[in-house]
Design a protein around this motif. Structure first.
Motif, mmCIF file in Angstrom:
data_model
loop_
_atom_site.group_PDB
_atom_site.id
_atom_site.type_symbol
_atom_site.label_atom_id
_atom_site.label_comp_id
_atom_site.label_asym_id
_atom_site.label_seq_id
_atom_site.Cartn_x
_atom_site.Cartn_y
_atom_site.Cartn_z
ATOM 1 N N HIS A 94 0.800 -1.231 0.000
ATOM 2 C CA HIS A 94 0.000 0.000 0.000
ATOM 3 C C HIS A 94 0.835 1.285 0.000
ATOM 4 O O HIS A 94 0.281 2.373 -0.061
ATOM 5 N N ASP A 144 -5.632 14.015 8.021
ATOM 6 C CA ASP A 144 -4.616 12.974 7.875
ATOM 7 C C ASP A 144 -4.308 12.345 9.226
ATOM 8 O O ASP A 144 -4.552 12.949 10.258
ATOM 9 N N ARG A 145 -3.730 11.137 9.175
ATOM 10 C CA ARG A 145 -3.039 10.664 10.368
ATOM 11 C C ARG A 145 -1.880 11.627 10.560
ATOM 12 O O ARG A 145 -1.324 12.136 9.578
ATOM 13 N N PHE A 174 -11.883 11.213 13.917
ATOM 14 C CA PHE A 174 -13.235 11.478 13.420
ATOM 15 C C PHE A 174 -13.755 10.201 12.780
ATOM 16 O O PHE A 174 -13.060 9.609 11.947
ATOM 17 N N ASP A 206 3.081 9.512 -1.003
ATOM 18 C CA ASP A 206 1.920 8.738 -0.552
ATOM 19 C C ASP A 206 1.624 7.678 -1.609
ATOM 20 O O ASP A 206 1.615 7.999 -2.805
ATOM 21 N N MET A 227 -1.221 6.075 -2.386
ATOM 22 C CA MET A 227 -2.377 6.545 -3.136
ATOM 23 C C MET A 227 -2.896 7.855 -2.538
ATOM 24 O O MET A 227 -2.835 8.883 -3.119
ATOM 25 N N LEU A 283 -6.312 8.112 0.110
ATOM 26 C CA LEU A 283 -7.752 7.920 -0.011
ATOM 27 C C LEU A 283 -8.554 9.135 0.425
ATOM 28 O O LEU A 283 -9.686 9.330 -0.010
ATOM 29 N N GLU A 342 -11.991 10.413 -1.155
ATOM 30 C CA GLU A 342 -13.196 10.566 -0.329
ATOM 31 C C GLU A 342 -13.734 11.988 -0.425
ATOM 32 O O GLU A 342 -14.950 12.204 -0.490
HETATM 33 C C1 GDG Z 1 -2.093 3.830 3.436
HETATM 34 C C2 GDG Z 1 -1.160 4.547 2.442
HETATM 35 C C3 GDG Z 1 -2.969 4.445 0.720
HETATM 36 C C4 GDG Z 1 -10.853 7.566 9.519
HETATM 37 N N1 GDG Z 1 -10.883 8.403 10.556
HETATM 38 C C5 GDG Z 1 -10.056 9.394 10.314
HETATM 39 C C6 GDG Z 1 -9.501 9.123 9.076
HETATM 40 N N2 GDG Z 1 -9.987 7.977 8.604
HETATM 41 C C7 GDG Z 1 -9.721 7.245 7.328
HETATM 42 C C8 GDG Z 1 -9.968 8.085 6.100
HETATM 43 C C9 GDG Z 1 -9.187 7.342 5.029
HETATM 44 C C10 GDG Z 1 -8.069 6.665 5.805
HETATM 45 O O1 GDG Z 1 -8.356 6.833 7.198
HETATM 46 C C11 GDG Z 1 -6.712 7.255 5.495
HETATM 47 O O2 GDG Z 1 -6.278 6.736 4.234
HETATM 48 P P1 GDG Z 1 -5.101 7.346 3.371
HETATM 49 O O3 GDG Z 1 -5.045 6.637 2.063
HETATM 50 O O4 GDG Z 1 -5.345 8.813 3.168
HETATM 51 O O5 GDG Z 1 -3.756 7.171 4.209
HETATM 52 P P2 GDG Z 1 -2.972 5.983 5.047
HETATM 53 O O6 GDG Z 1 -3.650 5.672 6.313
HETATM 54 O O7 GDG Z 1 -1.566 6.478 5.166
HETATM 55 O O8 GDG Z 1 -3.042 4.681 4.100
HETATM 56 C C12 GDG Z 1 -1.961 5.342 1.432
HETATM 57 C C13 GDG Z 1 -3.774 3.617 1.721
HETATM 58 O O9 GDG Z 1 -2.915 2.930 2.641
HETATM 59 C C14 GDG Z 1 -4.644 2.588 0.996
HETATM 60 O O10 GDG Z 1 -3.875 1.785 0.180
HETATM 61 O O11 GDG Z 1 -3.865 5.250 -0.013
HETATM 62 O O12 GDG Z 1 -1.105 5.934 0.484
HETATM 63 O O13 GDG Z 1 -0.251 5.400 3.143
HETATM 64 O O14 GDG Z 1 -9.970 6.367 4.436
HETATM 65 O O15 GDG Z 1 -11.318 8.129 5.862
HETATM 66 N N3 GDG Z 1 -8.644 9.975 8.537
HETATM 67 C C15 GDG Z 1 -8.353 11.123 9.245
HETATM 68 N N4 GDG Z 1 -8.871 11.401 10.483
HETATM 69 C C16 GDG Z 1 -9.712 10.580 11.052
HETATM 70 O O16 GDG Z 1 -10.128 10.849 12.177
HETATM 71 N N5 GDG Z 1 -7.546 11.992 8.696
#
Ligand code: GDG
Length: 491
Positions: free
Chosen positions: A187, A299-300, A377, A399, A401, A403, A407
């Protein structure tokens, strides 16, 4: 062309996977049990991986094997580690694997997140390579191999392994279950050979990953980097034509599968009265003025997401264009992450510090230009934030992707909203109607934020319309279908 849906995926799974076992393996569990007010409750952890795979599992009614990390997990899990999920509407089984504190520290916080994560992201954080971390990583991969193999036995099975926590698992499973078809999805990015060669255990990692039949990355560039790395490090035969590698007489196909989200579900929920109600409550809670221009970061709290960099750009914008003072509010939703790692604590403090300084310098009375909500959240609240925002700023330094970007697009069912997106996200290869930014250049980002705020409403809707078409068609079901179609070609 009709977009793939949960139903079309379900039919495909039934047709293609038939009676075979379908097992997903990931570190993070899709549902976690916790204690709340003396009662057992459950949450869905914030992670791109689990958000993406849950709909697939619901459709396939398969088995998910993951680390049981919730404090109340043991209370609801049977002696063999099984629990039915989702807890409110069970449709598949989760098998929890228990790890000791030492294993979790050294495998998860250690090798996975202090070595592989910075190594693969190249966000100018130095990877930490420690032998005890590596030993635990191997040990935990072996433990998962045992837990999965006992479910597979001699049966035909499709194993779908997630992410960088399990680089060694494919090879271990190939030995234990030679009849199984094994795929892995990585990922996060894969770096170029020059970067990867600093890893002391690079050959073992590559050998482990070449136990797969299929190895997926988000974009072609990461596939090419992987093949070039193998070429450099192993006596293997890369086949650039087939995008495959032959090693120890076994072929691994390397493919790009850009991951996505459940577009229809998000779009529908974001337009609901419930979202409106939540938006109003967020406005009240954070005292957001009704007529402000709201920008959003979500973001995280992770150094790859470029949070300090985006704050610098906002500060520059306010400095250059005083007309936005008292009008712009930037809402940063930051869910704490990996707080056991010092680098992450330092980052959270750095962000707090930056926010304080900007608010001190540019705040006017009750009006604060930055709101930093350092909390988790859930999806309904996140959707409300997406809907409230005039623009979203995704400024990752790198990054796989991202998400959140997709979203945000899916949530704009009224066709408004502007997305600013880092050129270093996988998503930027698909979301061509976003405003593409280089997060390393605060001047550029500040100017592009201004463009976003000032964009003509017709142009806003035109761009958002095209973005929505893209994500609607390339949704999570399409991602899952293409992985499953590829997998079953081996059967
Ligand atoms: C890794 C890769 C790749 C839920 N609560 C919160 C929150 N979430 C959810 C969001 C989103 C997810 O967390 C975050 O997904 P991302 O893709 O943006 O980032 P990573 O966690 O780093 O994911 C990434 C992914 O795997 C899938 O393959 O896209 O590149 O690093 O779905 O809804 N997000 C936030 N606060 C919350 O309280 N910001």
């Amino acid at each position: 062309m009709a977009a793939e849906s949960r139903e079309s995926l379900r039919q495909l799974i039934r047709r293609k996977l038939g009676r075979s076992k379908f097992i997903v393996v990931s570190n993070r569990e899709p549902y976690m049990h916790v204690f709340r007010d003396g009662r057992i409750d459950w949450i869905r952890p914030a992670s791109g991986v689990t958000v993406a795979l849950d709909p697939v599992m619901r459709a396939s009614r398969g088995l998910w094997v993951a680390h049981g990390s919730g404090e109340a997990d043991p209370k609801v899990t049977d002696p063999r580690g099984f629990v039915a999920v989702p807890p409110d509407r069970p449709s598949y089984r989760l098998k929890r694997v228990w790890l000791s504190r030492r294993q979790e520290e050294n495998y998860y916080y250690g090798f996975a997140n202090s070595a592989l994560w910075p190594l693969c992201h190249v966000a100018y954080r130095r990877p930490v390579f420690r032998e005890e971390h590596w030993d635990a990583y191997r040990e935990v991969n072996q433990l998962f191999a045992d837990r999965v193999a006992e479910e597979v036995g001699k049966e035909r099975a499709f194993l779908f392994i997630q992410d960088y926590h399990f680089a060694l698992l494919p090879r271990m499973l190939r030995k234990r279950c030679p009849q199984a078809i094994i795929a892995q999805f990585w990922h996060i990015p894969w770096p170029n050979p020059e970067v990867f060669r600093i890893c002391p255990w690079r050959q073992e990692i590559l050998d482990g990953m070449l136990g797969n039949d299929i190895l997926g990355f988000h974009i072609r560039y990461h596939c090419e980097n992987f093949i070039a790395t193998v070429d450099r490090e192993l006596e293997a035969r890369p086949d650039r034509e087939l995008t495959a590698v032959v090693f120890r007489g076994h072929m691994t196909k390397i493919r790009a599968f850009p991951i996505s989200i459940d577009f229809e579900d998000i779009s529908r929920r974001a337009g609901s009265p419930e979202t409106k109600r939540l938006a109003a409550s967020i406005r009240r809670k954070y005292r957001l003025p009704e007529n402000c221009i709201l920008g959003l970061g979500a973001d995280r709290i992770d150094y790859t997401k470029g949070i300090p960099e985006r704050l610098d750009a906002i500060a520059l914008l306010l400095e250059r264009y005083p007309q936005y003072r008292s009008r712009l509010v930037f809402f940063q939703a930051g869910v704490p992450s990996r707080t056991q790692i010092q680098e992450y604590c330092r980052l959270a403090e750095e962000v707090e510090e930056r926010v304080r300084a900007i608010n001190q310098k540019y705040g006017r009375g009750a009006w604060q230009p930055i709101v930093f909500a350092r909390e988790h959240f859930d999806l309904p609240h996140l959707l409300a934030l997406y809907r409230m925002a005039r623009f979203a700023l995704v400024s990752s330094l790198h990054d796989g992707m991202n998400l959140v970007a997709k979203e945000f697009v899916a949530a704009q069912s009224d066709g408004n909203g502007v997305l600013l997106l880092s050129q270093f996200t996988g998503a930027s290869r698909e979301l061509l109607d976003a405003i593409i930014i280089n997060p390393y250049s605060p001047d550029e980002v500040a100017e592009r934020i201004r463009d976003a705020i000032e964009m003509n409403p017709i142009e806003v809707r035109r761009r958002m319309g095209r973005l929505r078409e893209q994500v609607r068609e390339h949704n999570i079901y399409r991602w899952a279908s293409s992985v499953i179609k590829k997998l079953t070609k081996f059967a």
